[in-house]
Scaffold this motif. Structure first.
Motif, PDB file in Angstrom:
ATOM      1  N   GLU A 265       0.826  -1.198   0.000  1.00 20.26           N
ATOM      2  CA  GLU A 265       0.000   0.000   0.000  1.00 20.26           C
ATOM      3  C   GLU A 265       0.867   1.258   0.000  1.00 20.26           C
ATOM      4  O   GLU A 265       1.795   1.379   0.809  1.00 20.26           O
ATOM      5  CB  GLU A 265      -0.900  -0.023   1.237  1.00 20.26           C
ATOM      6  CG  GLU A 265      -1.883   1.103   1.303  1.00 20.26           C
ATOM      7  CD  GLU A 265      -2.879   0.921   2.435  1.00 20.26           C
ATOM      8  OE1 GLU A 265      -3.234   1.924   3.049  1.00 20.26           O
ATOM      9  OE2 GLU A 265      -3.287  -0.230   2.694  1.00 20.26           O
ATOM     10  N   GLU A 266       0.599   2.146  -0.933  1.00 21.55           N
ATOM     11  CA  GLU A 266       1.296   3.422  -1.081  1.00 21.55           C
ATOM     12  C   GLU A 266       2.811   3.286  -1.205  1.00 21.55           C
ATOM     13  O   GLU A 266       3.556   4.187  -0.853  1.00 21.55           O
ATOM     14  CB  GLU A 266       0.932   4.372   0.065  1.00 21.55           C
ATOM     15  CG  GLU A 266      -0.528   4.754   0.059  1.00 21.55           C
ATOM     16  CD  GLU A 266      -0.904   5.818   1.065  1.00 21.55           C
ATOM     17  OE1 GLU A 266      -0.035   6.305   1.808  1.00 21.55           O
ATOM     18  OE2 GLU A 266      -2.099   6.177   1.092  1.00 21.55           O
TER      19      GLU A 266
ATOM     20  N   ALA B 271       3.667   5.948  -3.585  1.00 22.10           N
ATOM     21  CA  ALA B 271       2.758   7.093  -3.553  1.00 22.10           C
ATOM     22  C   ALA B 271       3.542   8.387  -3.388  1.00 22.10           C
ATOM     23  O   ALA B 271       4.537   8.442  -2.664  1.00 22.10           O
ATOM     24  CB  ALA B 271       1.759   6.937  -2.411  1.00 22.10           C
ATOM     25  N   TYR B 272       3.091   9.382  -4.088  1.00 25.36           N
ATOM     26  CA  TYR B 272       3.645  10.734  -4.006  1.00 25.36           C
ATOM     27  C   TYR B 272       5.103  10.821  -4.445  1.00 25.36           C
ATOM     28  O   TYR B 272       5.806  11.759  -4.117  1.00 25.36           O
ATOM     29  CB  TYR B 272       3.480  11.311  -2.594  1.00 25.36           C
ATOM     30  CG  TYR B 272       2.066  11.186  -2.095  1.00 25.36           C
ATOM     31  CD1 TYR B 272       1.048  11.973  -2.627  1.00 25.36           C
ATOM     32  CD2 TYR B 272       1.732  10.232  -1.134  1.00 25.36           C
ATOM     33  CE1 TYR B 272      -0.256  11.833  -2.197  1.00 25.36           C
ATOM     34  CE2 TYR B 272       0.426  10.089  -0.693  1.00 25.36           C
ATOM     35  CZ  TYR B 272      -0.553  10.890  -1.227  1.00 25.36           C
ATOM     36  OH  TYR B 272      -1.847  10.754  -0.803  1.00 25.36           O
TER      37      TYR B 272
ATOM     38  N   ASN C  85      -3.425  -0.799  -1.943  1.00 29.63           N
ATOM     39  CA  ASN C  85      -4.131   0.439  -2.267  1.00 29.63           C
ATOM     40  C   ASN C  85      -3.155   1.559  -2.566  1.00 29.63           C
ATOM     41  O   ASN C  85      -2.191   1.776  -1.831  1.00 29.63           O
ATOM     42  CB  ASN C  85      -5.037   0.862  -1.112  1.00 29.63           C
ATOM     43  CG  ASN C  85      -6.224  -0.050  -0.945  1.00 29.63           C
ATOM     44  OD1 ASN C  85      -6.676  -0.676  -1.897  1.00 29.63           O
ATOM     45  ND2 ASN C  85      -6.727  -0.142   0.274  1.00 29.63           N
ATOM     46  N   ASN C  86      -3.406   2.259  -3.649  1.00 31.65           N
ATOM     47  CA  ASN C  86      -2.602   3.414  -4.057  1.00 31.65           C
ATOM     48  C   ASN C  86      -1.107   3.110  -4.165  1.00 31.65           C
ATOM     49  O   ASN C  86      -0.274   3.985  -3.931  1.00 31.65           O
ATOM     50  CB  ASN C  86      -2.827   4.590  -3.109  1.00 31.65           C
ATOM     51  CG  ASN C  86      -4.249   5.079  -3.114  1.00 31.65           C
ATOM     52  OD1 ASN C  86      -4.872   5.150  -4.167  1.00 31.65           O
ATOM     53  ND2 ASN C  86      -4.771   5.397  -1.951  1.00 31.65           N
TER      54      ASN C  86
ATOM     55  N   TYR D 130       0.386   5.645  -6.606  1.00 33.12           N
ATOM     56  CA  TYR D 130      -0.337   6.916  -6.580  1.00 33.12           C
ATOM     57  C   TYR D 130       0.655   8.016  -6.956  1.00 33.12           C
ATOM     58  O   TYR D 130       1.194   8.740  -6.111  1.00 33.12           O
ATOM     59  CB  TYR D 130      -0.945   7.153  -5.200  1.00 33.12           C
ATOM     60  CG  TYR D 130      -1.923   8.292  -5.156  1.00 33.12           C
ATOM     61  CD1 TYR D 130      -3.185   8.159  -5.734  1.00 33.12           C
ATOM     62  CD2 TYR D 130      -1.597   9.493  -4.549  1.00 33.12           C
ATOM     63  CE1 TYR D 130      -4.095   9.200  -5.701  1.00 33.12           C
ATOM     64  CE2 TYR D 130      -2.501  10.543  -4.520  1.00 33.12           C
ATOM     65  CZ  TYR D 130      -3.746  10.390  -5.088  1.00 33.12           C
ATOM     66  OH  TYR D 130      -4.644  11.423  -5.063  1.00 33.12           O
ATOM     67  N   CYS D 131       0.962   8.057  -8.251  1.00 29.99           N
ATOM     68  CA  CYS D 131       1.931   9.001  -8.805  1.00 29.99           C
ATOM     69  C   CYS D 131       1.622   9.144 -10.289  1.00 29.99           C
ATOM     70  O   CYS D 131       0.664   8.567 -10.778  1.00 29.99           O
ATOM     71  CB  CYS D 131       3.360   8.521  -8.558  1.00 29.99           C
ATOM     72  SG  CYS D 131       3.696   6.854  -9.165  1.00 29.99           S
TER      73      CYS D 131
END
Length: 76
Positions: free
Chosen positions: A18-19, A22-23, A41-42, A45-46
């Motif tokens: 998860e993540e 991300a970012y 999840n995510n 996320y980028c």
């Protein structure tokens, strides 16, 4: 991981947490695993622009990672 723009993930990878990315500044992922790793999840996320996978696994990745299907292609 702010400066990371590309990464190659190993063939033995089974899960991306998860993540995990991300970012980040990640744009390109090359995944060497023949079987698509499960995604938390995510996980991505980028702003990915390319995901490269083994040629024989493109369809499996497009199914398993359906939200990224339009950017998944065979490793050049």
């Amino acid at each position: 991981m702010a400066g990371l723009t590309s990464i190659t993930l190993p063939a033995g990878l089974t899960t991306i947490g998860e993540e995990a990315f991300a970012y980040s500044s990640l744009k390109t992922v090359t995944c060497l695993a023949e079987t698509p790793p499960s995604l938390g999840n995510n996980a991505f996320y980028c702003s990915l622009t390319n995901i490269y996978v083994p040629a024989g696994a493109v369809d499996a990745y497009k199914t398993a990672w359906s939200e990224f299907a339009d950017i998944i292609t065979a490793i050049p």
